[in-house]
Write an enzyme that holds these catalytic residues in place. Structure first.
Site, PDB file in Angstrom:
ATOM      1  N   TYR A  95      41.831  39.249  40.045  1.00  0.00           N
ATOM      2  CA  TYR A  95      41.474  38.438  38.880  1.00  0.00           C
ATOM      3  C   TYR A  95      40.991  37.033  39.229  1.00  0.00           C
ATOM      4  CZ  TYR A  95      42.853  42.024  35.602  1.00  0.00           C
ATOM      5  OH  TYR A  95      42.906  43.195  34.874  1.00  0.00           O
ATOM      6  N   GLU A 137      48.847  46.139  33.053  1.00  0.00           N
ATOM      7  CA  GLU A 137      48.575  46.992  34.215  1.00  0.00           C
ATOM      8  C   GLU A 137      49.793  47.143  35.112  1.00  0.00           C
ATOM      9  OE1 GLU A 137      45.105  45.049  35.745  1.00  0.00           O
ATOM     10  OE2 GLU A 137      43.979  45.534  33.921  1.00  0.00           O
ATOM     11  N   PHE A 397      32.305  59.572  26.673  1.00  0.00           N
ATOM     12  CA  PHE A 397      32.032  59.365  28.091  1.00  0.00           C
ATOM     13  C   PHE A 397      30.926  58.328  28.201  1.00  0.00           C
ATOM     14  CE2 PHE A 397      33.414  63.972  29.118  1.00  0.00           C
ATOM     15  CZ  PHE A 397      34.726  63.598  28.971  1.00  0.00           C
TER      16      PHE A 397
END
EC number: 1.14.12.17
Length: 404
Positions: A95, A137, A397
């Site tokens: 990050y 996360e 998708f």
């Protein structure tokens, strides 16, 4: 918590982001890859070459600026992004790299308009966003690692079987090279598969839905070979998988991720609606629904013709064995050898209004997957037929089927 001044400065950039967002993100990616070329192994270079990733990031930055006063409506999108990041192995240490090049790109593109106050405001806003994603996360990494048979990062899998499903789709049955256990993933989720692309000199990850229900023995992915068409280049990784990967070869996989999955806690009917390779997550859901029993199931699928229709015979066999399963297949342009009433039930495009007797069931959940245009049409059709929005679950998708 961001100050009012910081939020005001970020909101002031919305007009610039609307007009020059793609230019900003294109500059950002060029800059980041020039200074950190190792990240080319993390980002999909096919999407870089097509401009798809630059467009997606520009829309994300704009949405964040618009919602800077209250980012909570963006949480579902951030969760979806976090799933993707975890499948790619993106960690907290990435990050600061992204932030450094994003802020530098803002300064370089806006020039004198990007004063120190504005750069500081965006630094604070980006820091808040990064902390939010890192927190989500980290939780996902923990869940993946602590699950029975779970793992973090990349795990080698041996190709135990390769099966040609249609003219353009092949299935790969993958067993852990270490002989260890497999996690009980949620049907509908995907894995990232990493493959070295010699043409680019890079390892490239791609996401593929798991196309069979959890079974403790193997993971199955079913990959469409993306051929060059209408100025769009062929898919590098999908073609490599079709052409080069054979039984006995080893592929590296991430742990299963994704926020599109079967809601097994519900006991009402499940209606699975797909087009093309969009049926792959539906195959995992279908297998799980029939394994558990107790729910009415509808499988509606659209394909161009029998040559492009994967797994049709398998689904017909399932319908013969399970009376709770009803199947309806549409071929847009059927071939002479395609048998109506056997291979497919209707010619043309799938129109839910024409099959209300099959598709509309009380208390049903609807799962949709396919190309963007198909997705929007089916979602709008369901809403028009009175289906509540919270009963419609979808995955596209590529892009998200939100309104333009």
């Amino acid at each position: 918590m961001l100050s009012e001044q910081t939020r005001s400065l970020v909101k002031a950039t919305v007009p610039v982001l609307q007009q020059h967002g793609v230019a900003l993100t294109s500059h950002f990616y060029r800059r980041m890859f020039e200074h950190n070329p190792e990240l080319k192994n993390v980002f999909n270079q096919g999407h870089q070459h097509s401009g798809q990733q630059q467009q997606a990031l520009a829309m994300a930055v704009l949405a964040y600026a618009r919602h800077i006063d209250d980012p909570s409506p963006l949480l579902p999108v951030l969760t979806r992004v976090a799933h993707k990041h975890v499948s790619l192995g993106i960690r907290a240490e990435h990050y600061p790299i992204v932030g450094k090049h994003l802020l530098a790109s803002i300064r370089e593109l806006l020039g004198e308009a990007a004063g120190d106050d504005l750069i500081q405001a965006w630094a604070e806003a980006y820091g808040l966003l990064a902390d939010t994603l890192i927190g989500i996360e980290n939780g996902m990494y923990g869940d993946a690692t602590s699950a029975d048979g779970g793992w973090s990062g990349w795990r080698p899998f041996r190709v135990a079987k390769k099966e040609i499903e249609s003219e353009e789709i092949a299935s790969f049955y993958l067993e852990p090279s270490d002989g260890g256990a497999l996690p009980a993933f949620k049907p509908g989720q995907y894995v990232s598969v990493k493959r070295f692309v010699a043409e680019w000199g890079l390892s490239q990850p791609r996401q593929y839905s798991l196309s069979d229900a959890p079974n403790g023995e193997y993971l199955r992915i079913s990959v469409k070979r993306e051929d060059a068409a209408q100025g769009k280049p062929a898919g590098r990784v999908s073609n490599l998988l079709h052409r080069e990967v054979q039984v006995g070869d080893v592929l590296e996989l991430s742990a299963p991720q994704g926020d599109f999955f079967l809601h097994e806690e519900r006991d009402g009917p499940a209606v699975l609606i797909s087009a093309g390779v969009g049926q792959t997550p539906m195959q995992a859901m279908l297998g799980q629904l029939l394994k558990r029993g107790g729910r009415e199931v509808r499988f509606l699928h659209a394909a161009r013709h029998g040559g492009a229709h994967a797994m049709g015979a398998k689904v017909r066999q399932l319908a013969d064995r399970h009376p709770q399963l009803k199947v309806h297949v549409c071929y847009e342009t059927p071939r002479a050898q395609d048998a109506i009433g056997v291979d497919y039930q209707a010619a043309g495009r799938l129109n839910l209004a024409d099959v209300k007797g099959i598709a509309l069931l009380p208390d049903a959940d609807y799962y949709l997957c396919g190309p963007l245009g198909f997705m929007r049409a089916q979602r709008d059709s369901l809403r028009g037929l009175g289906v509540a929005a919270d009963r419609i679950h979808y995955e596209v998708f590529g892009s998200h089927p939100g309104d333009d």
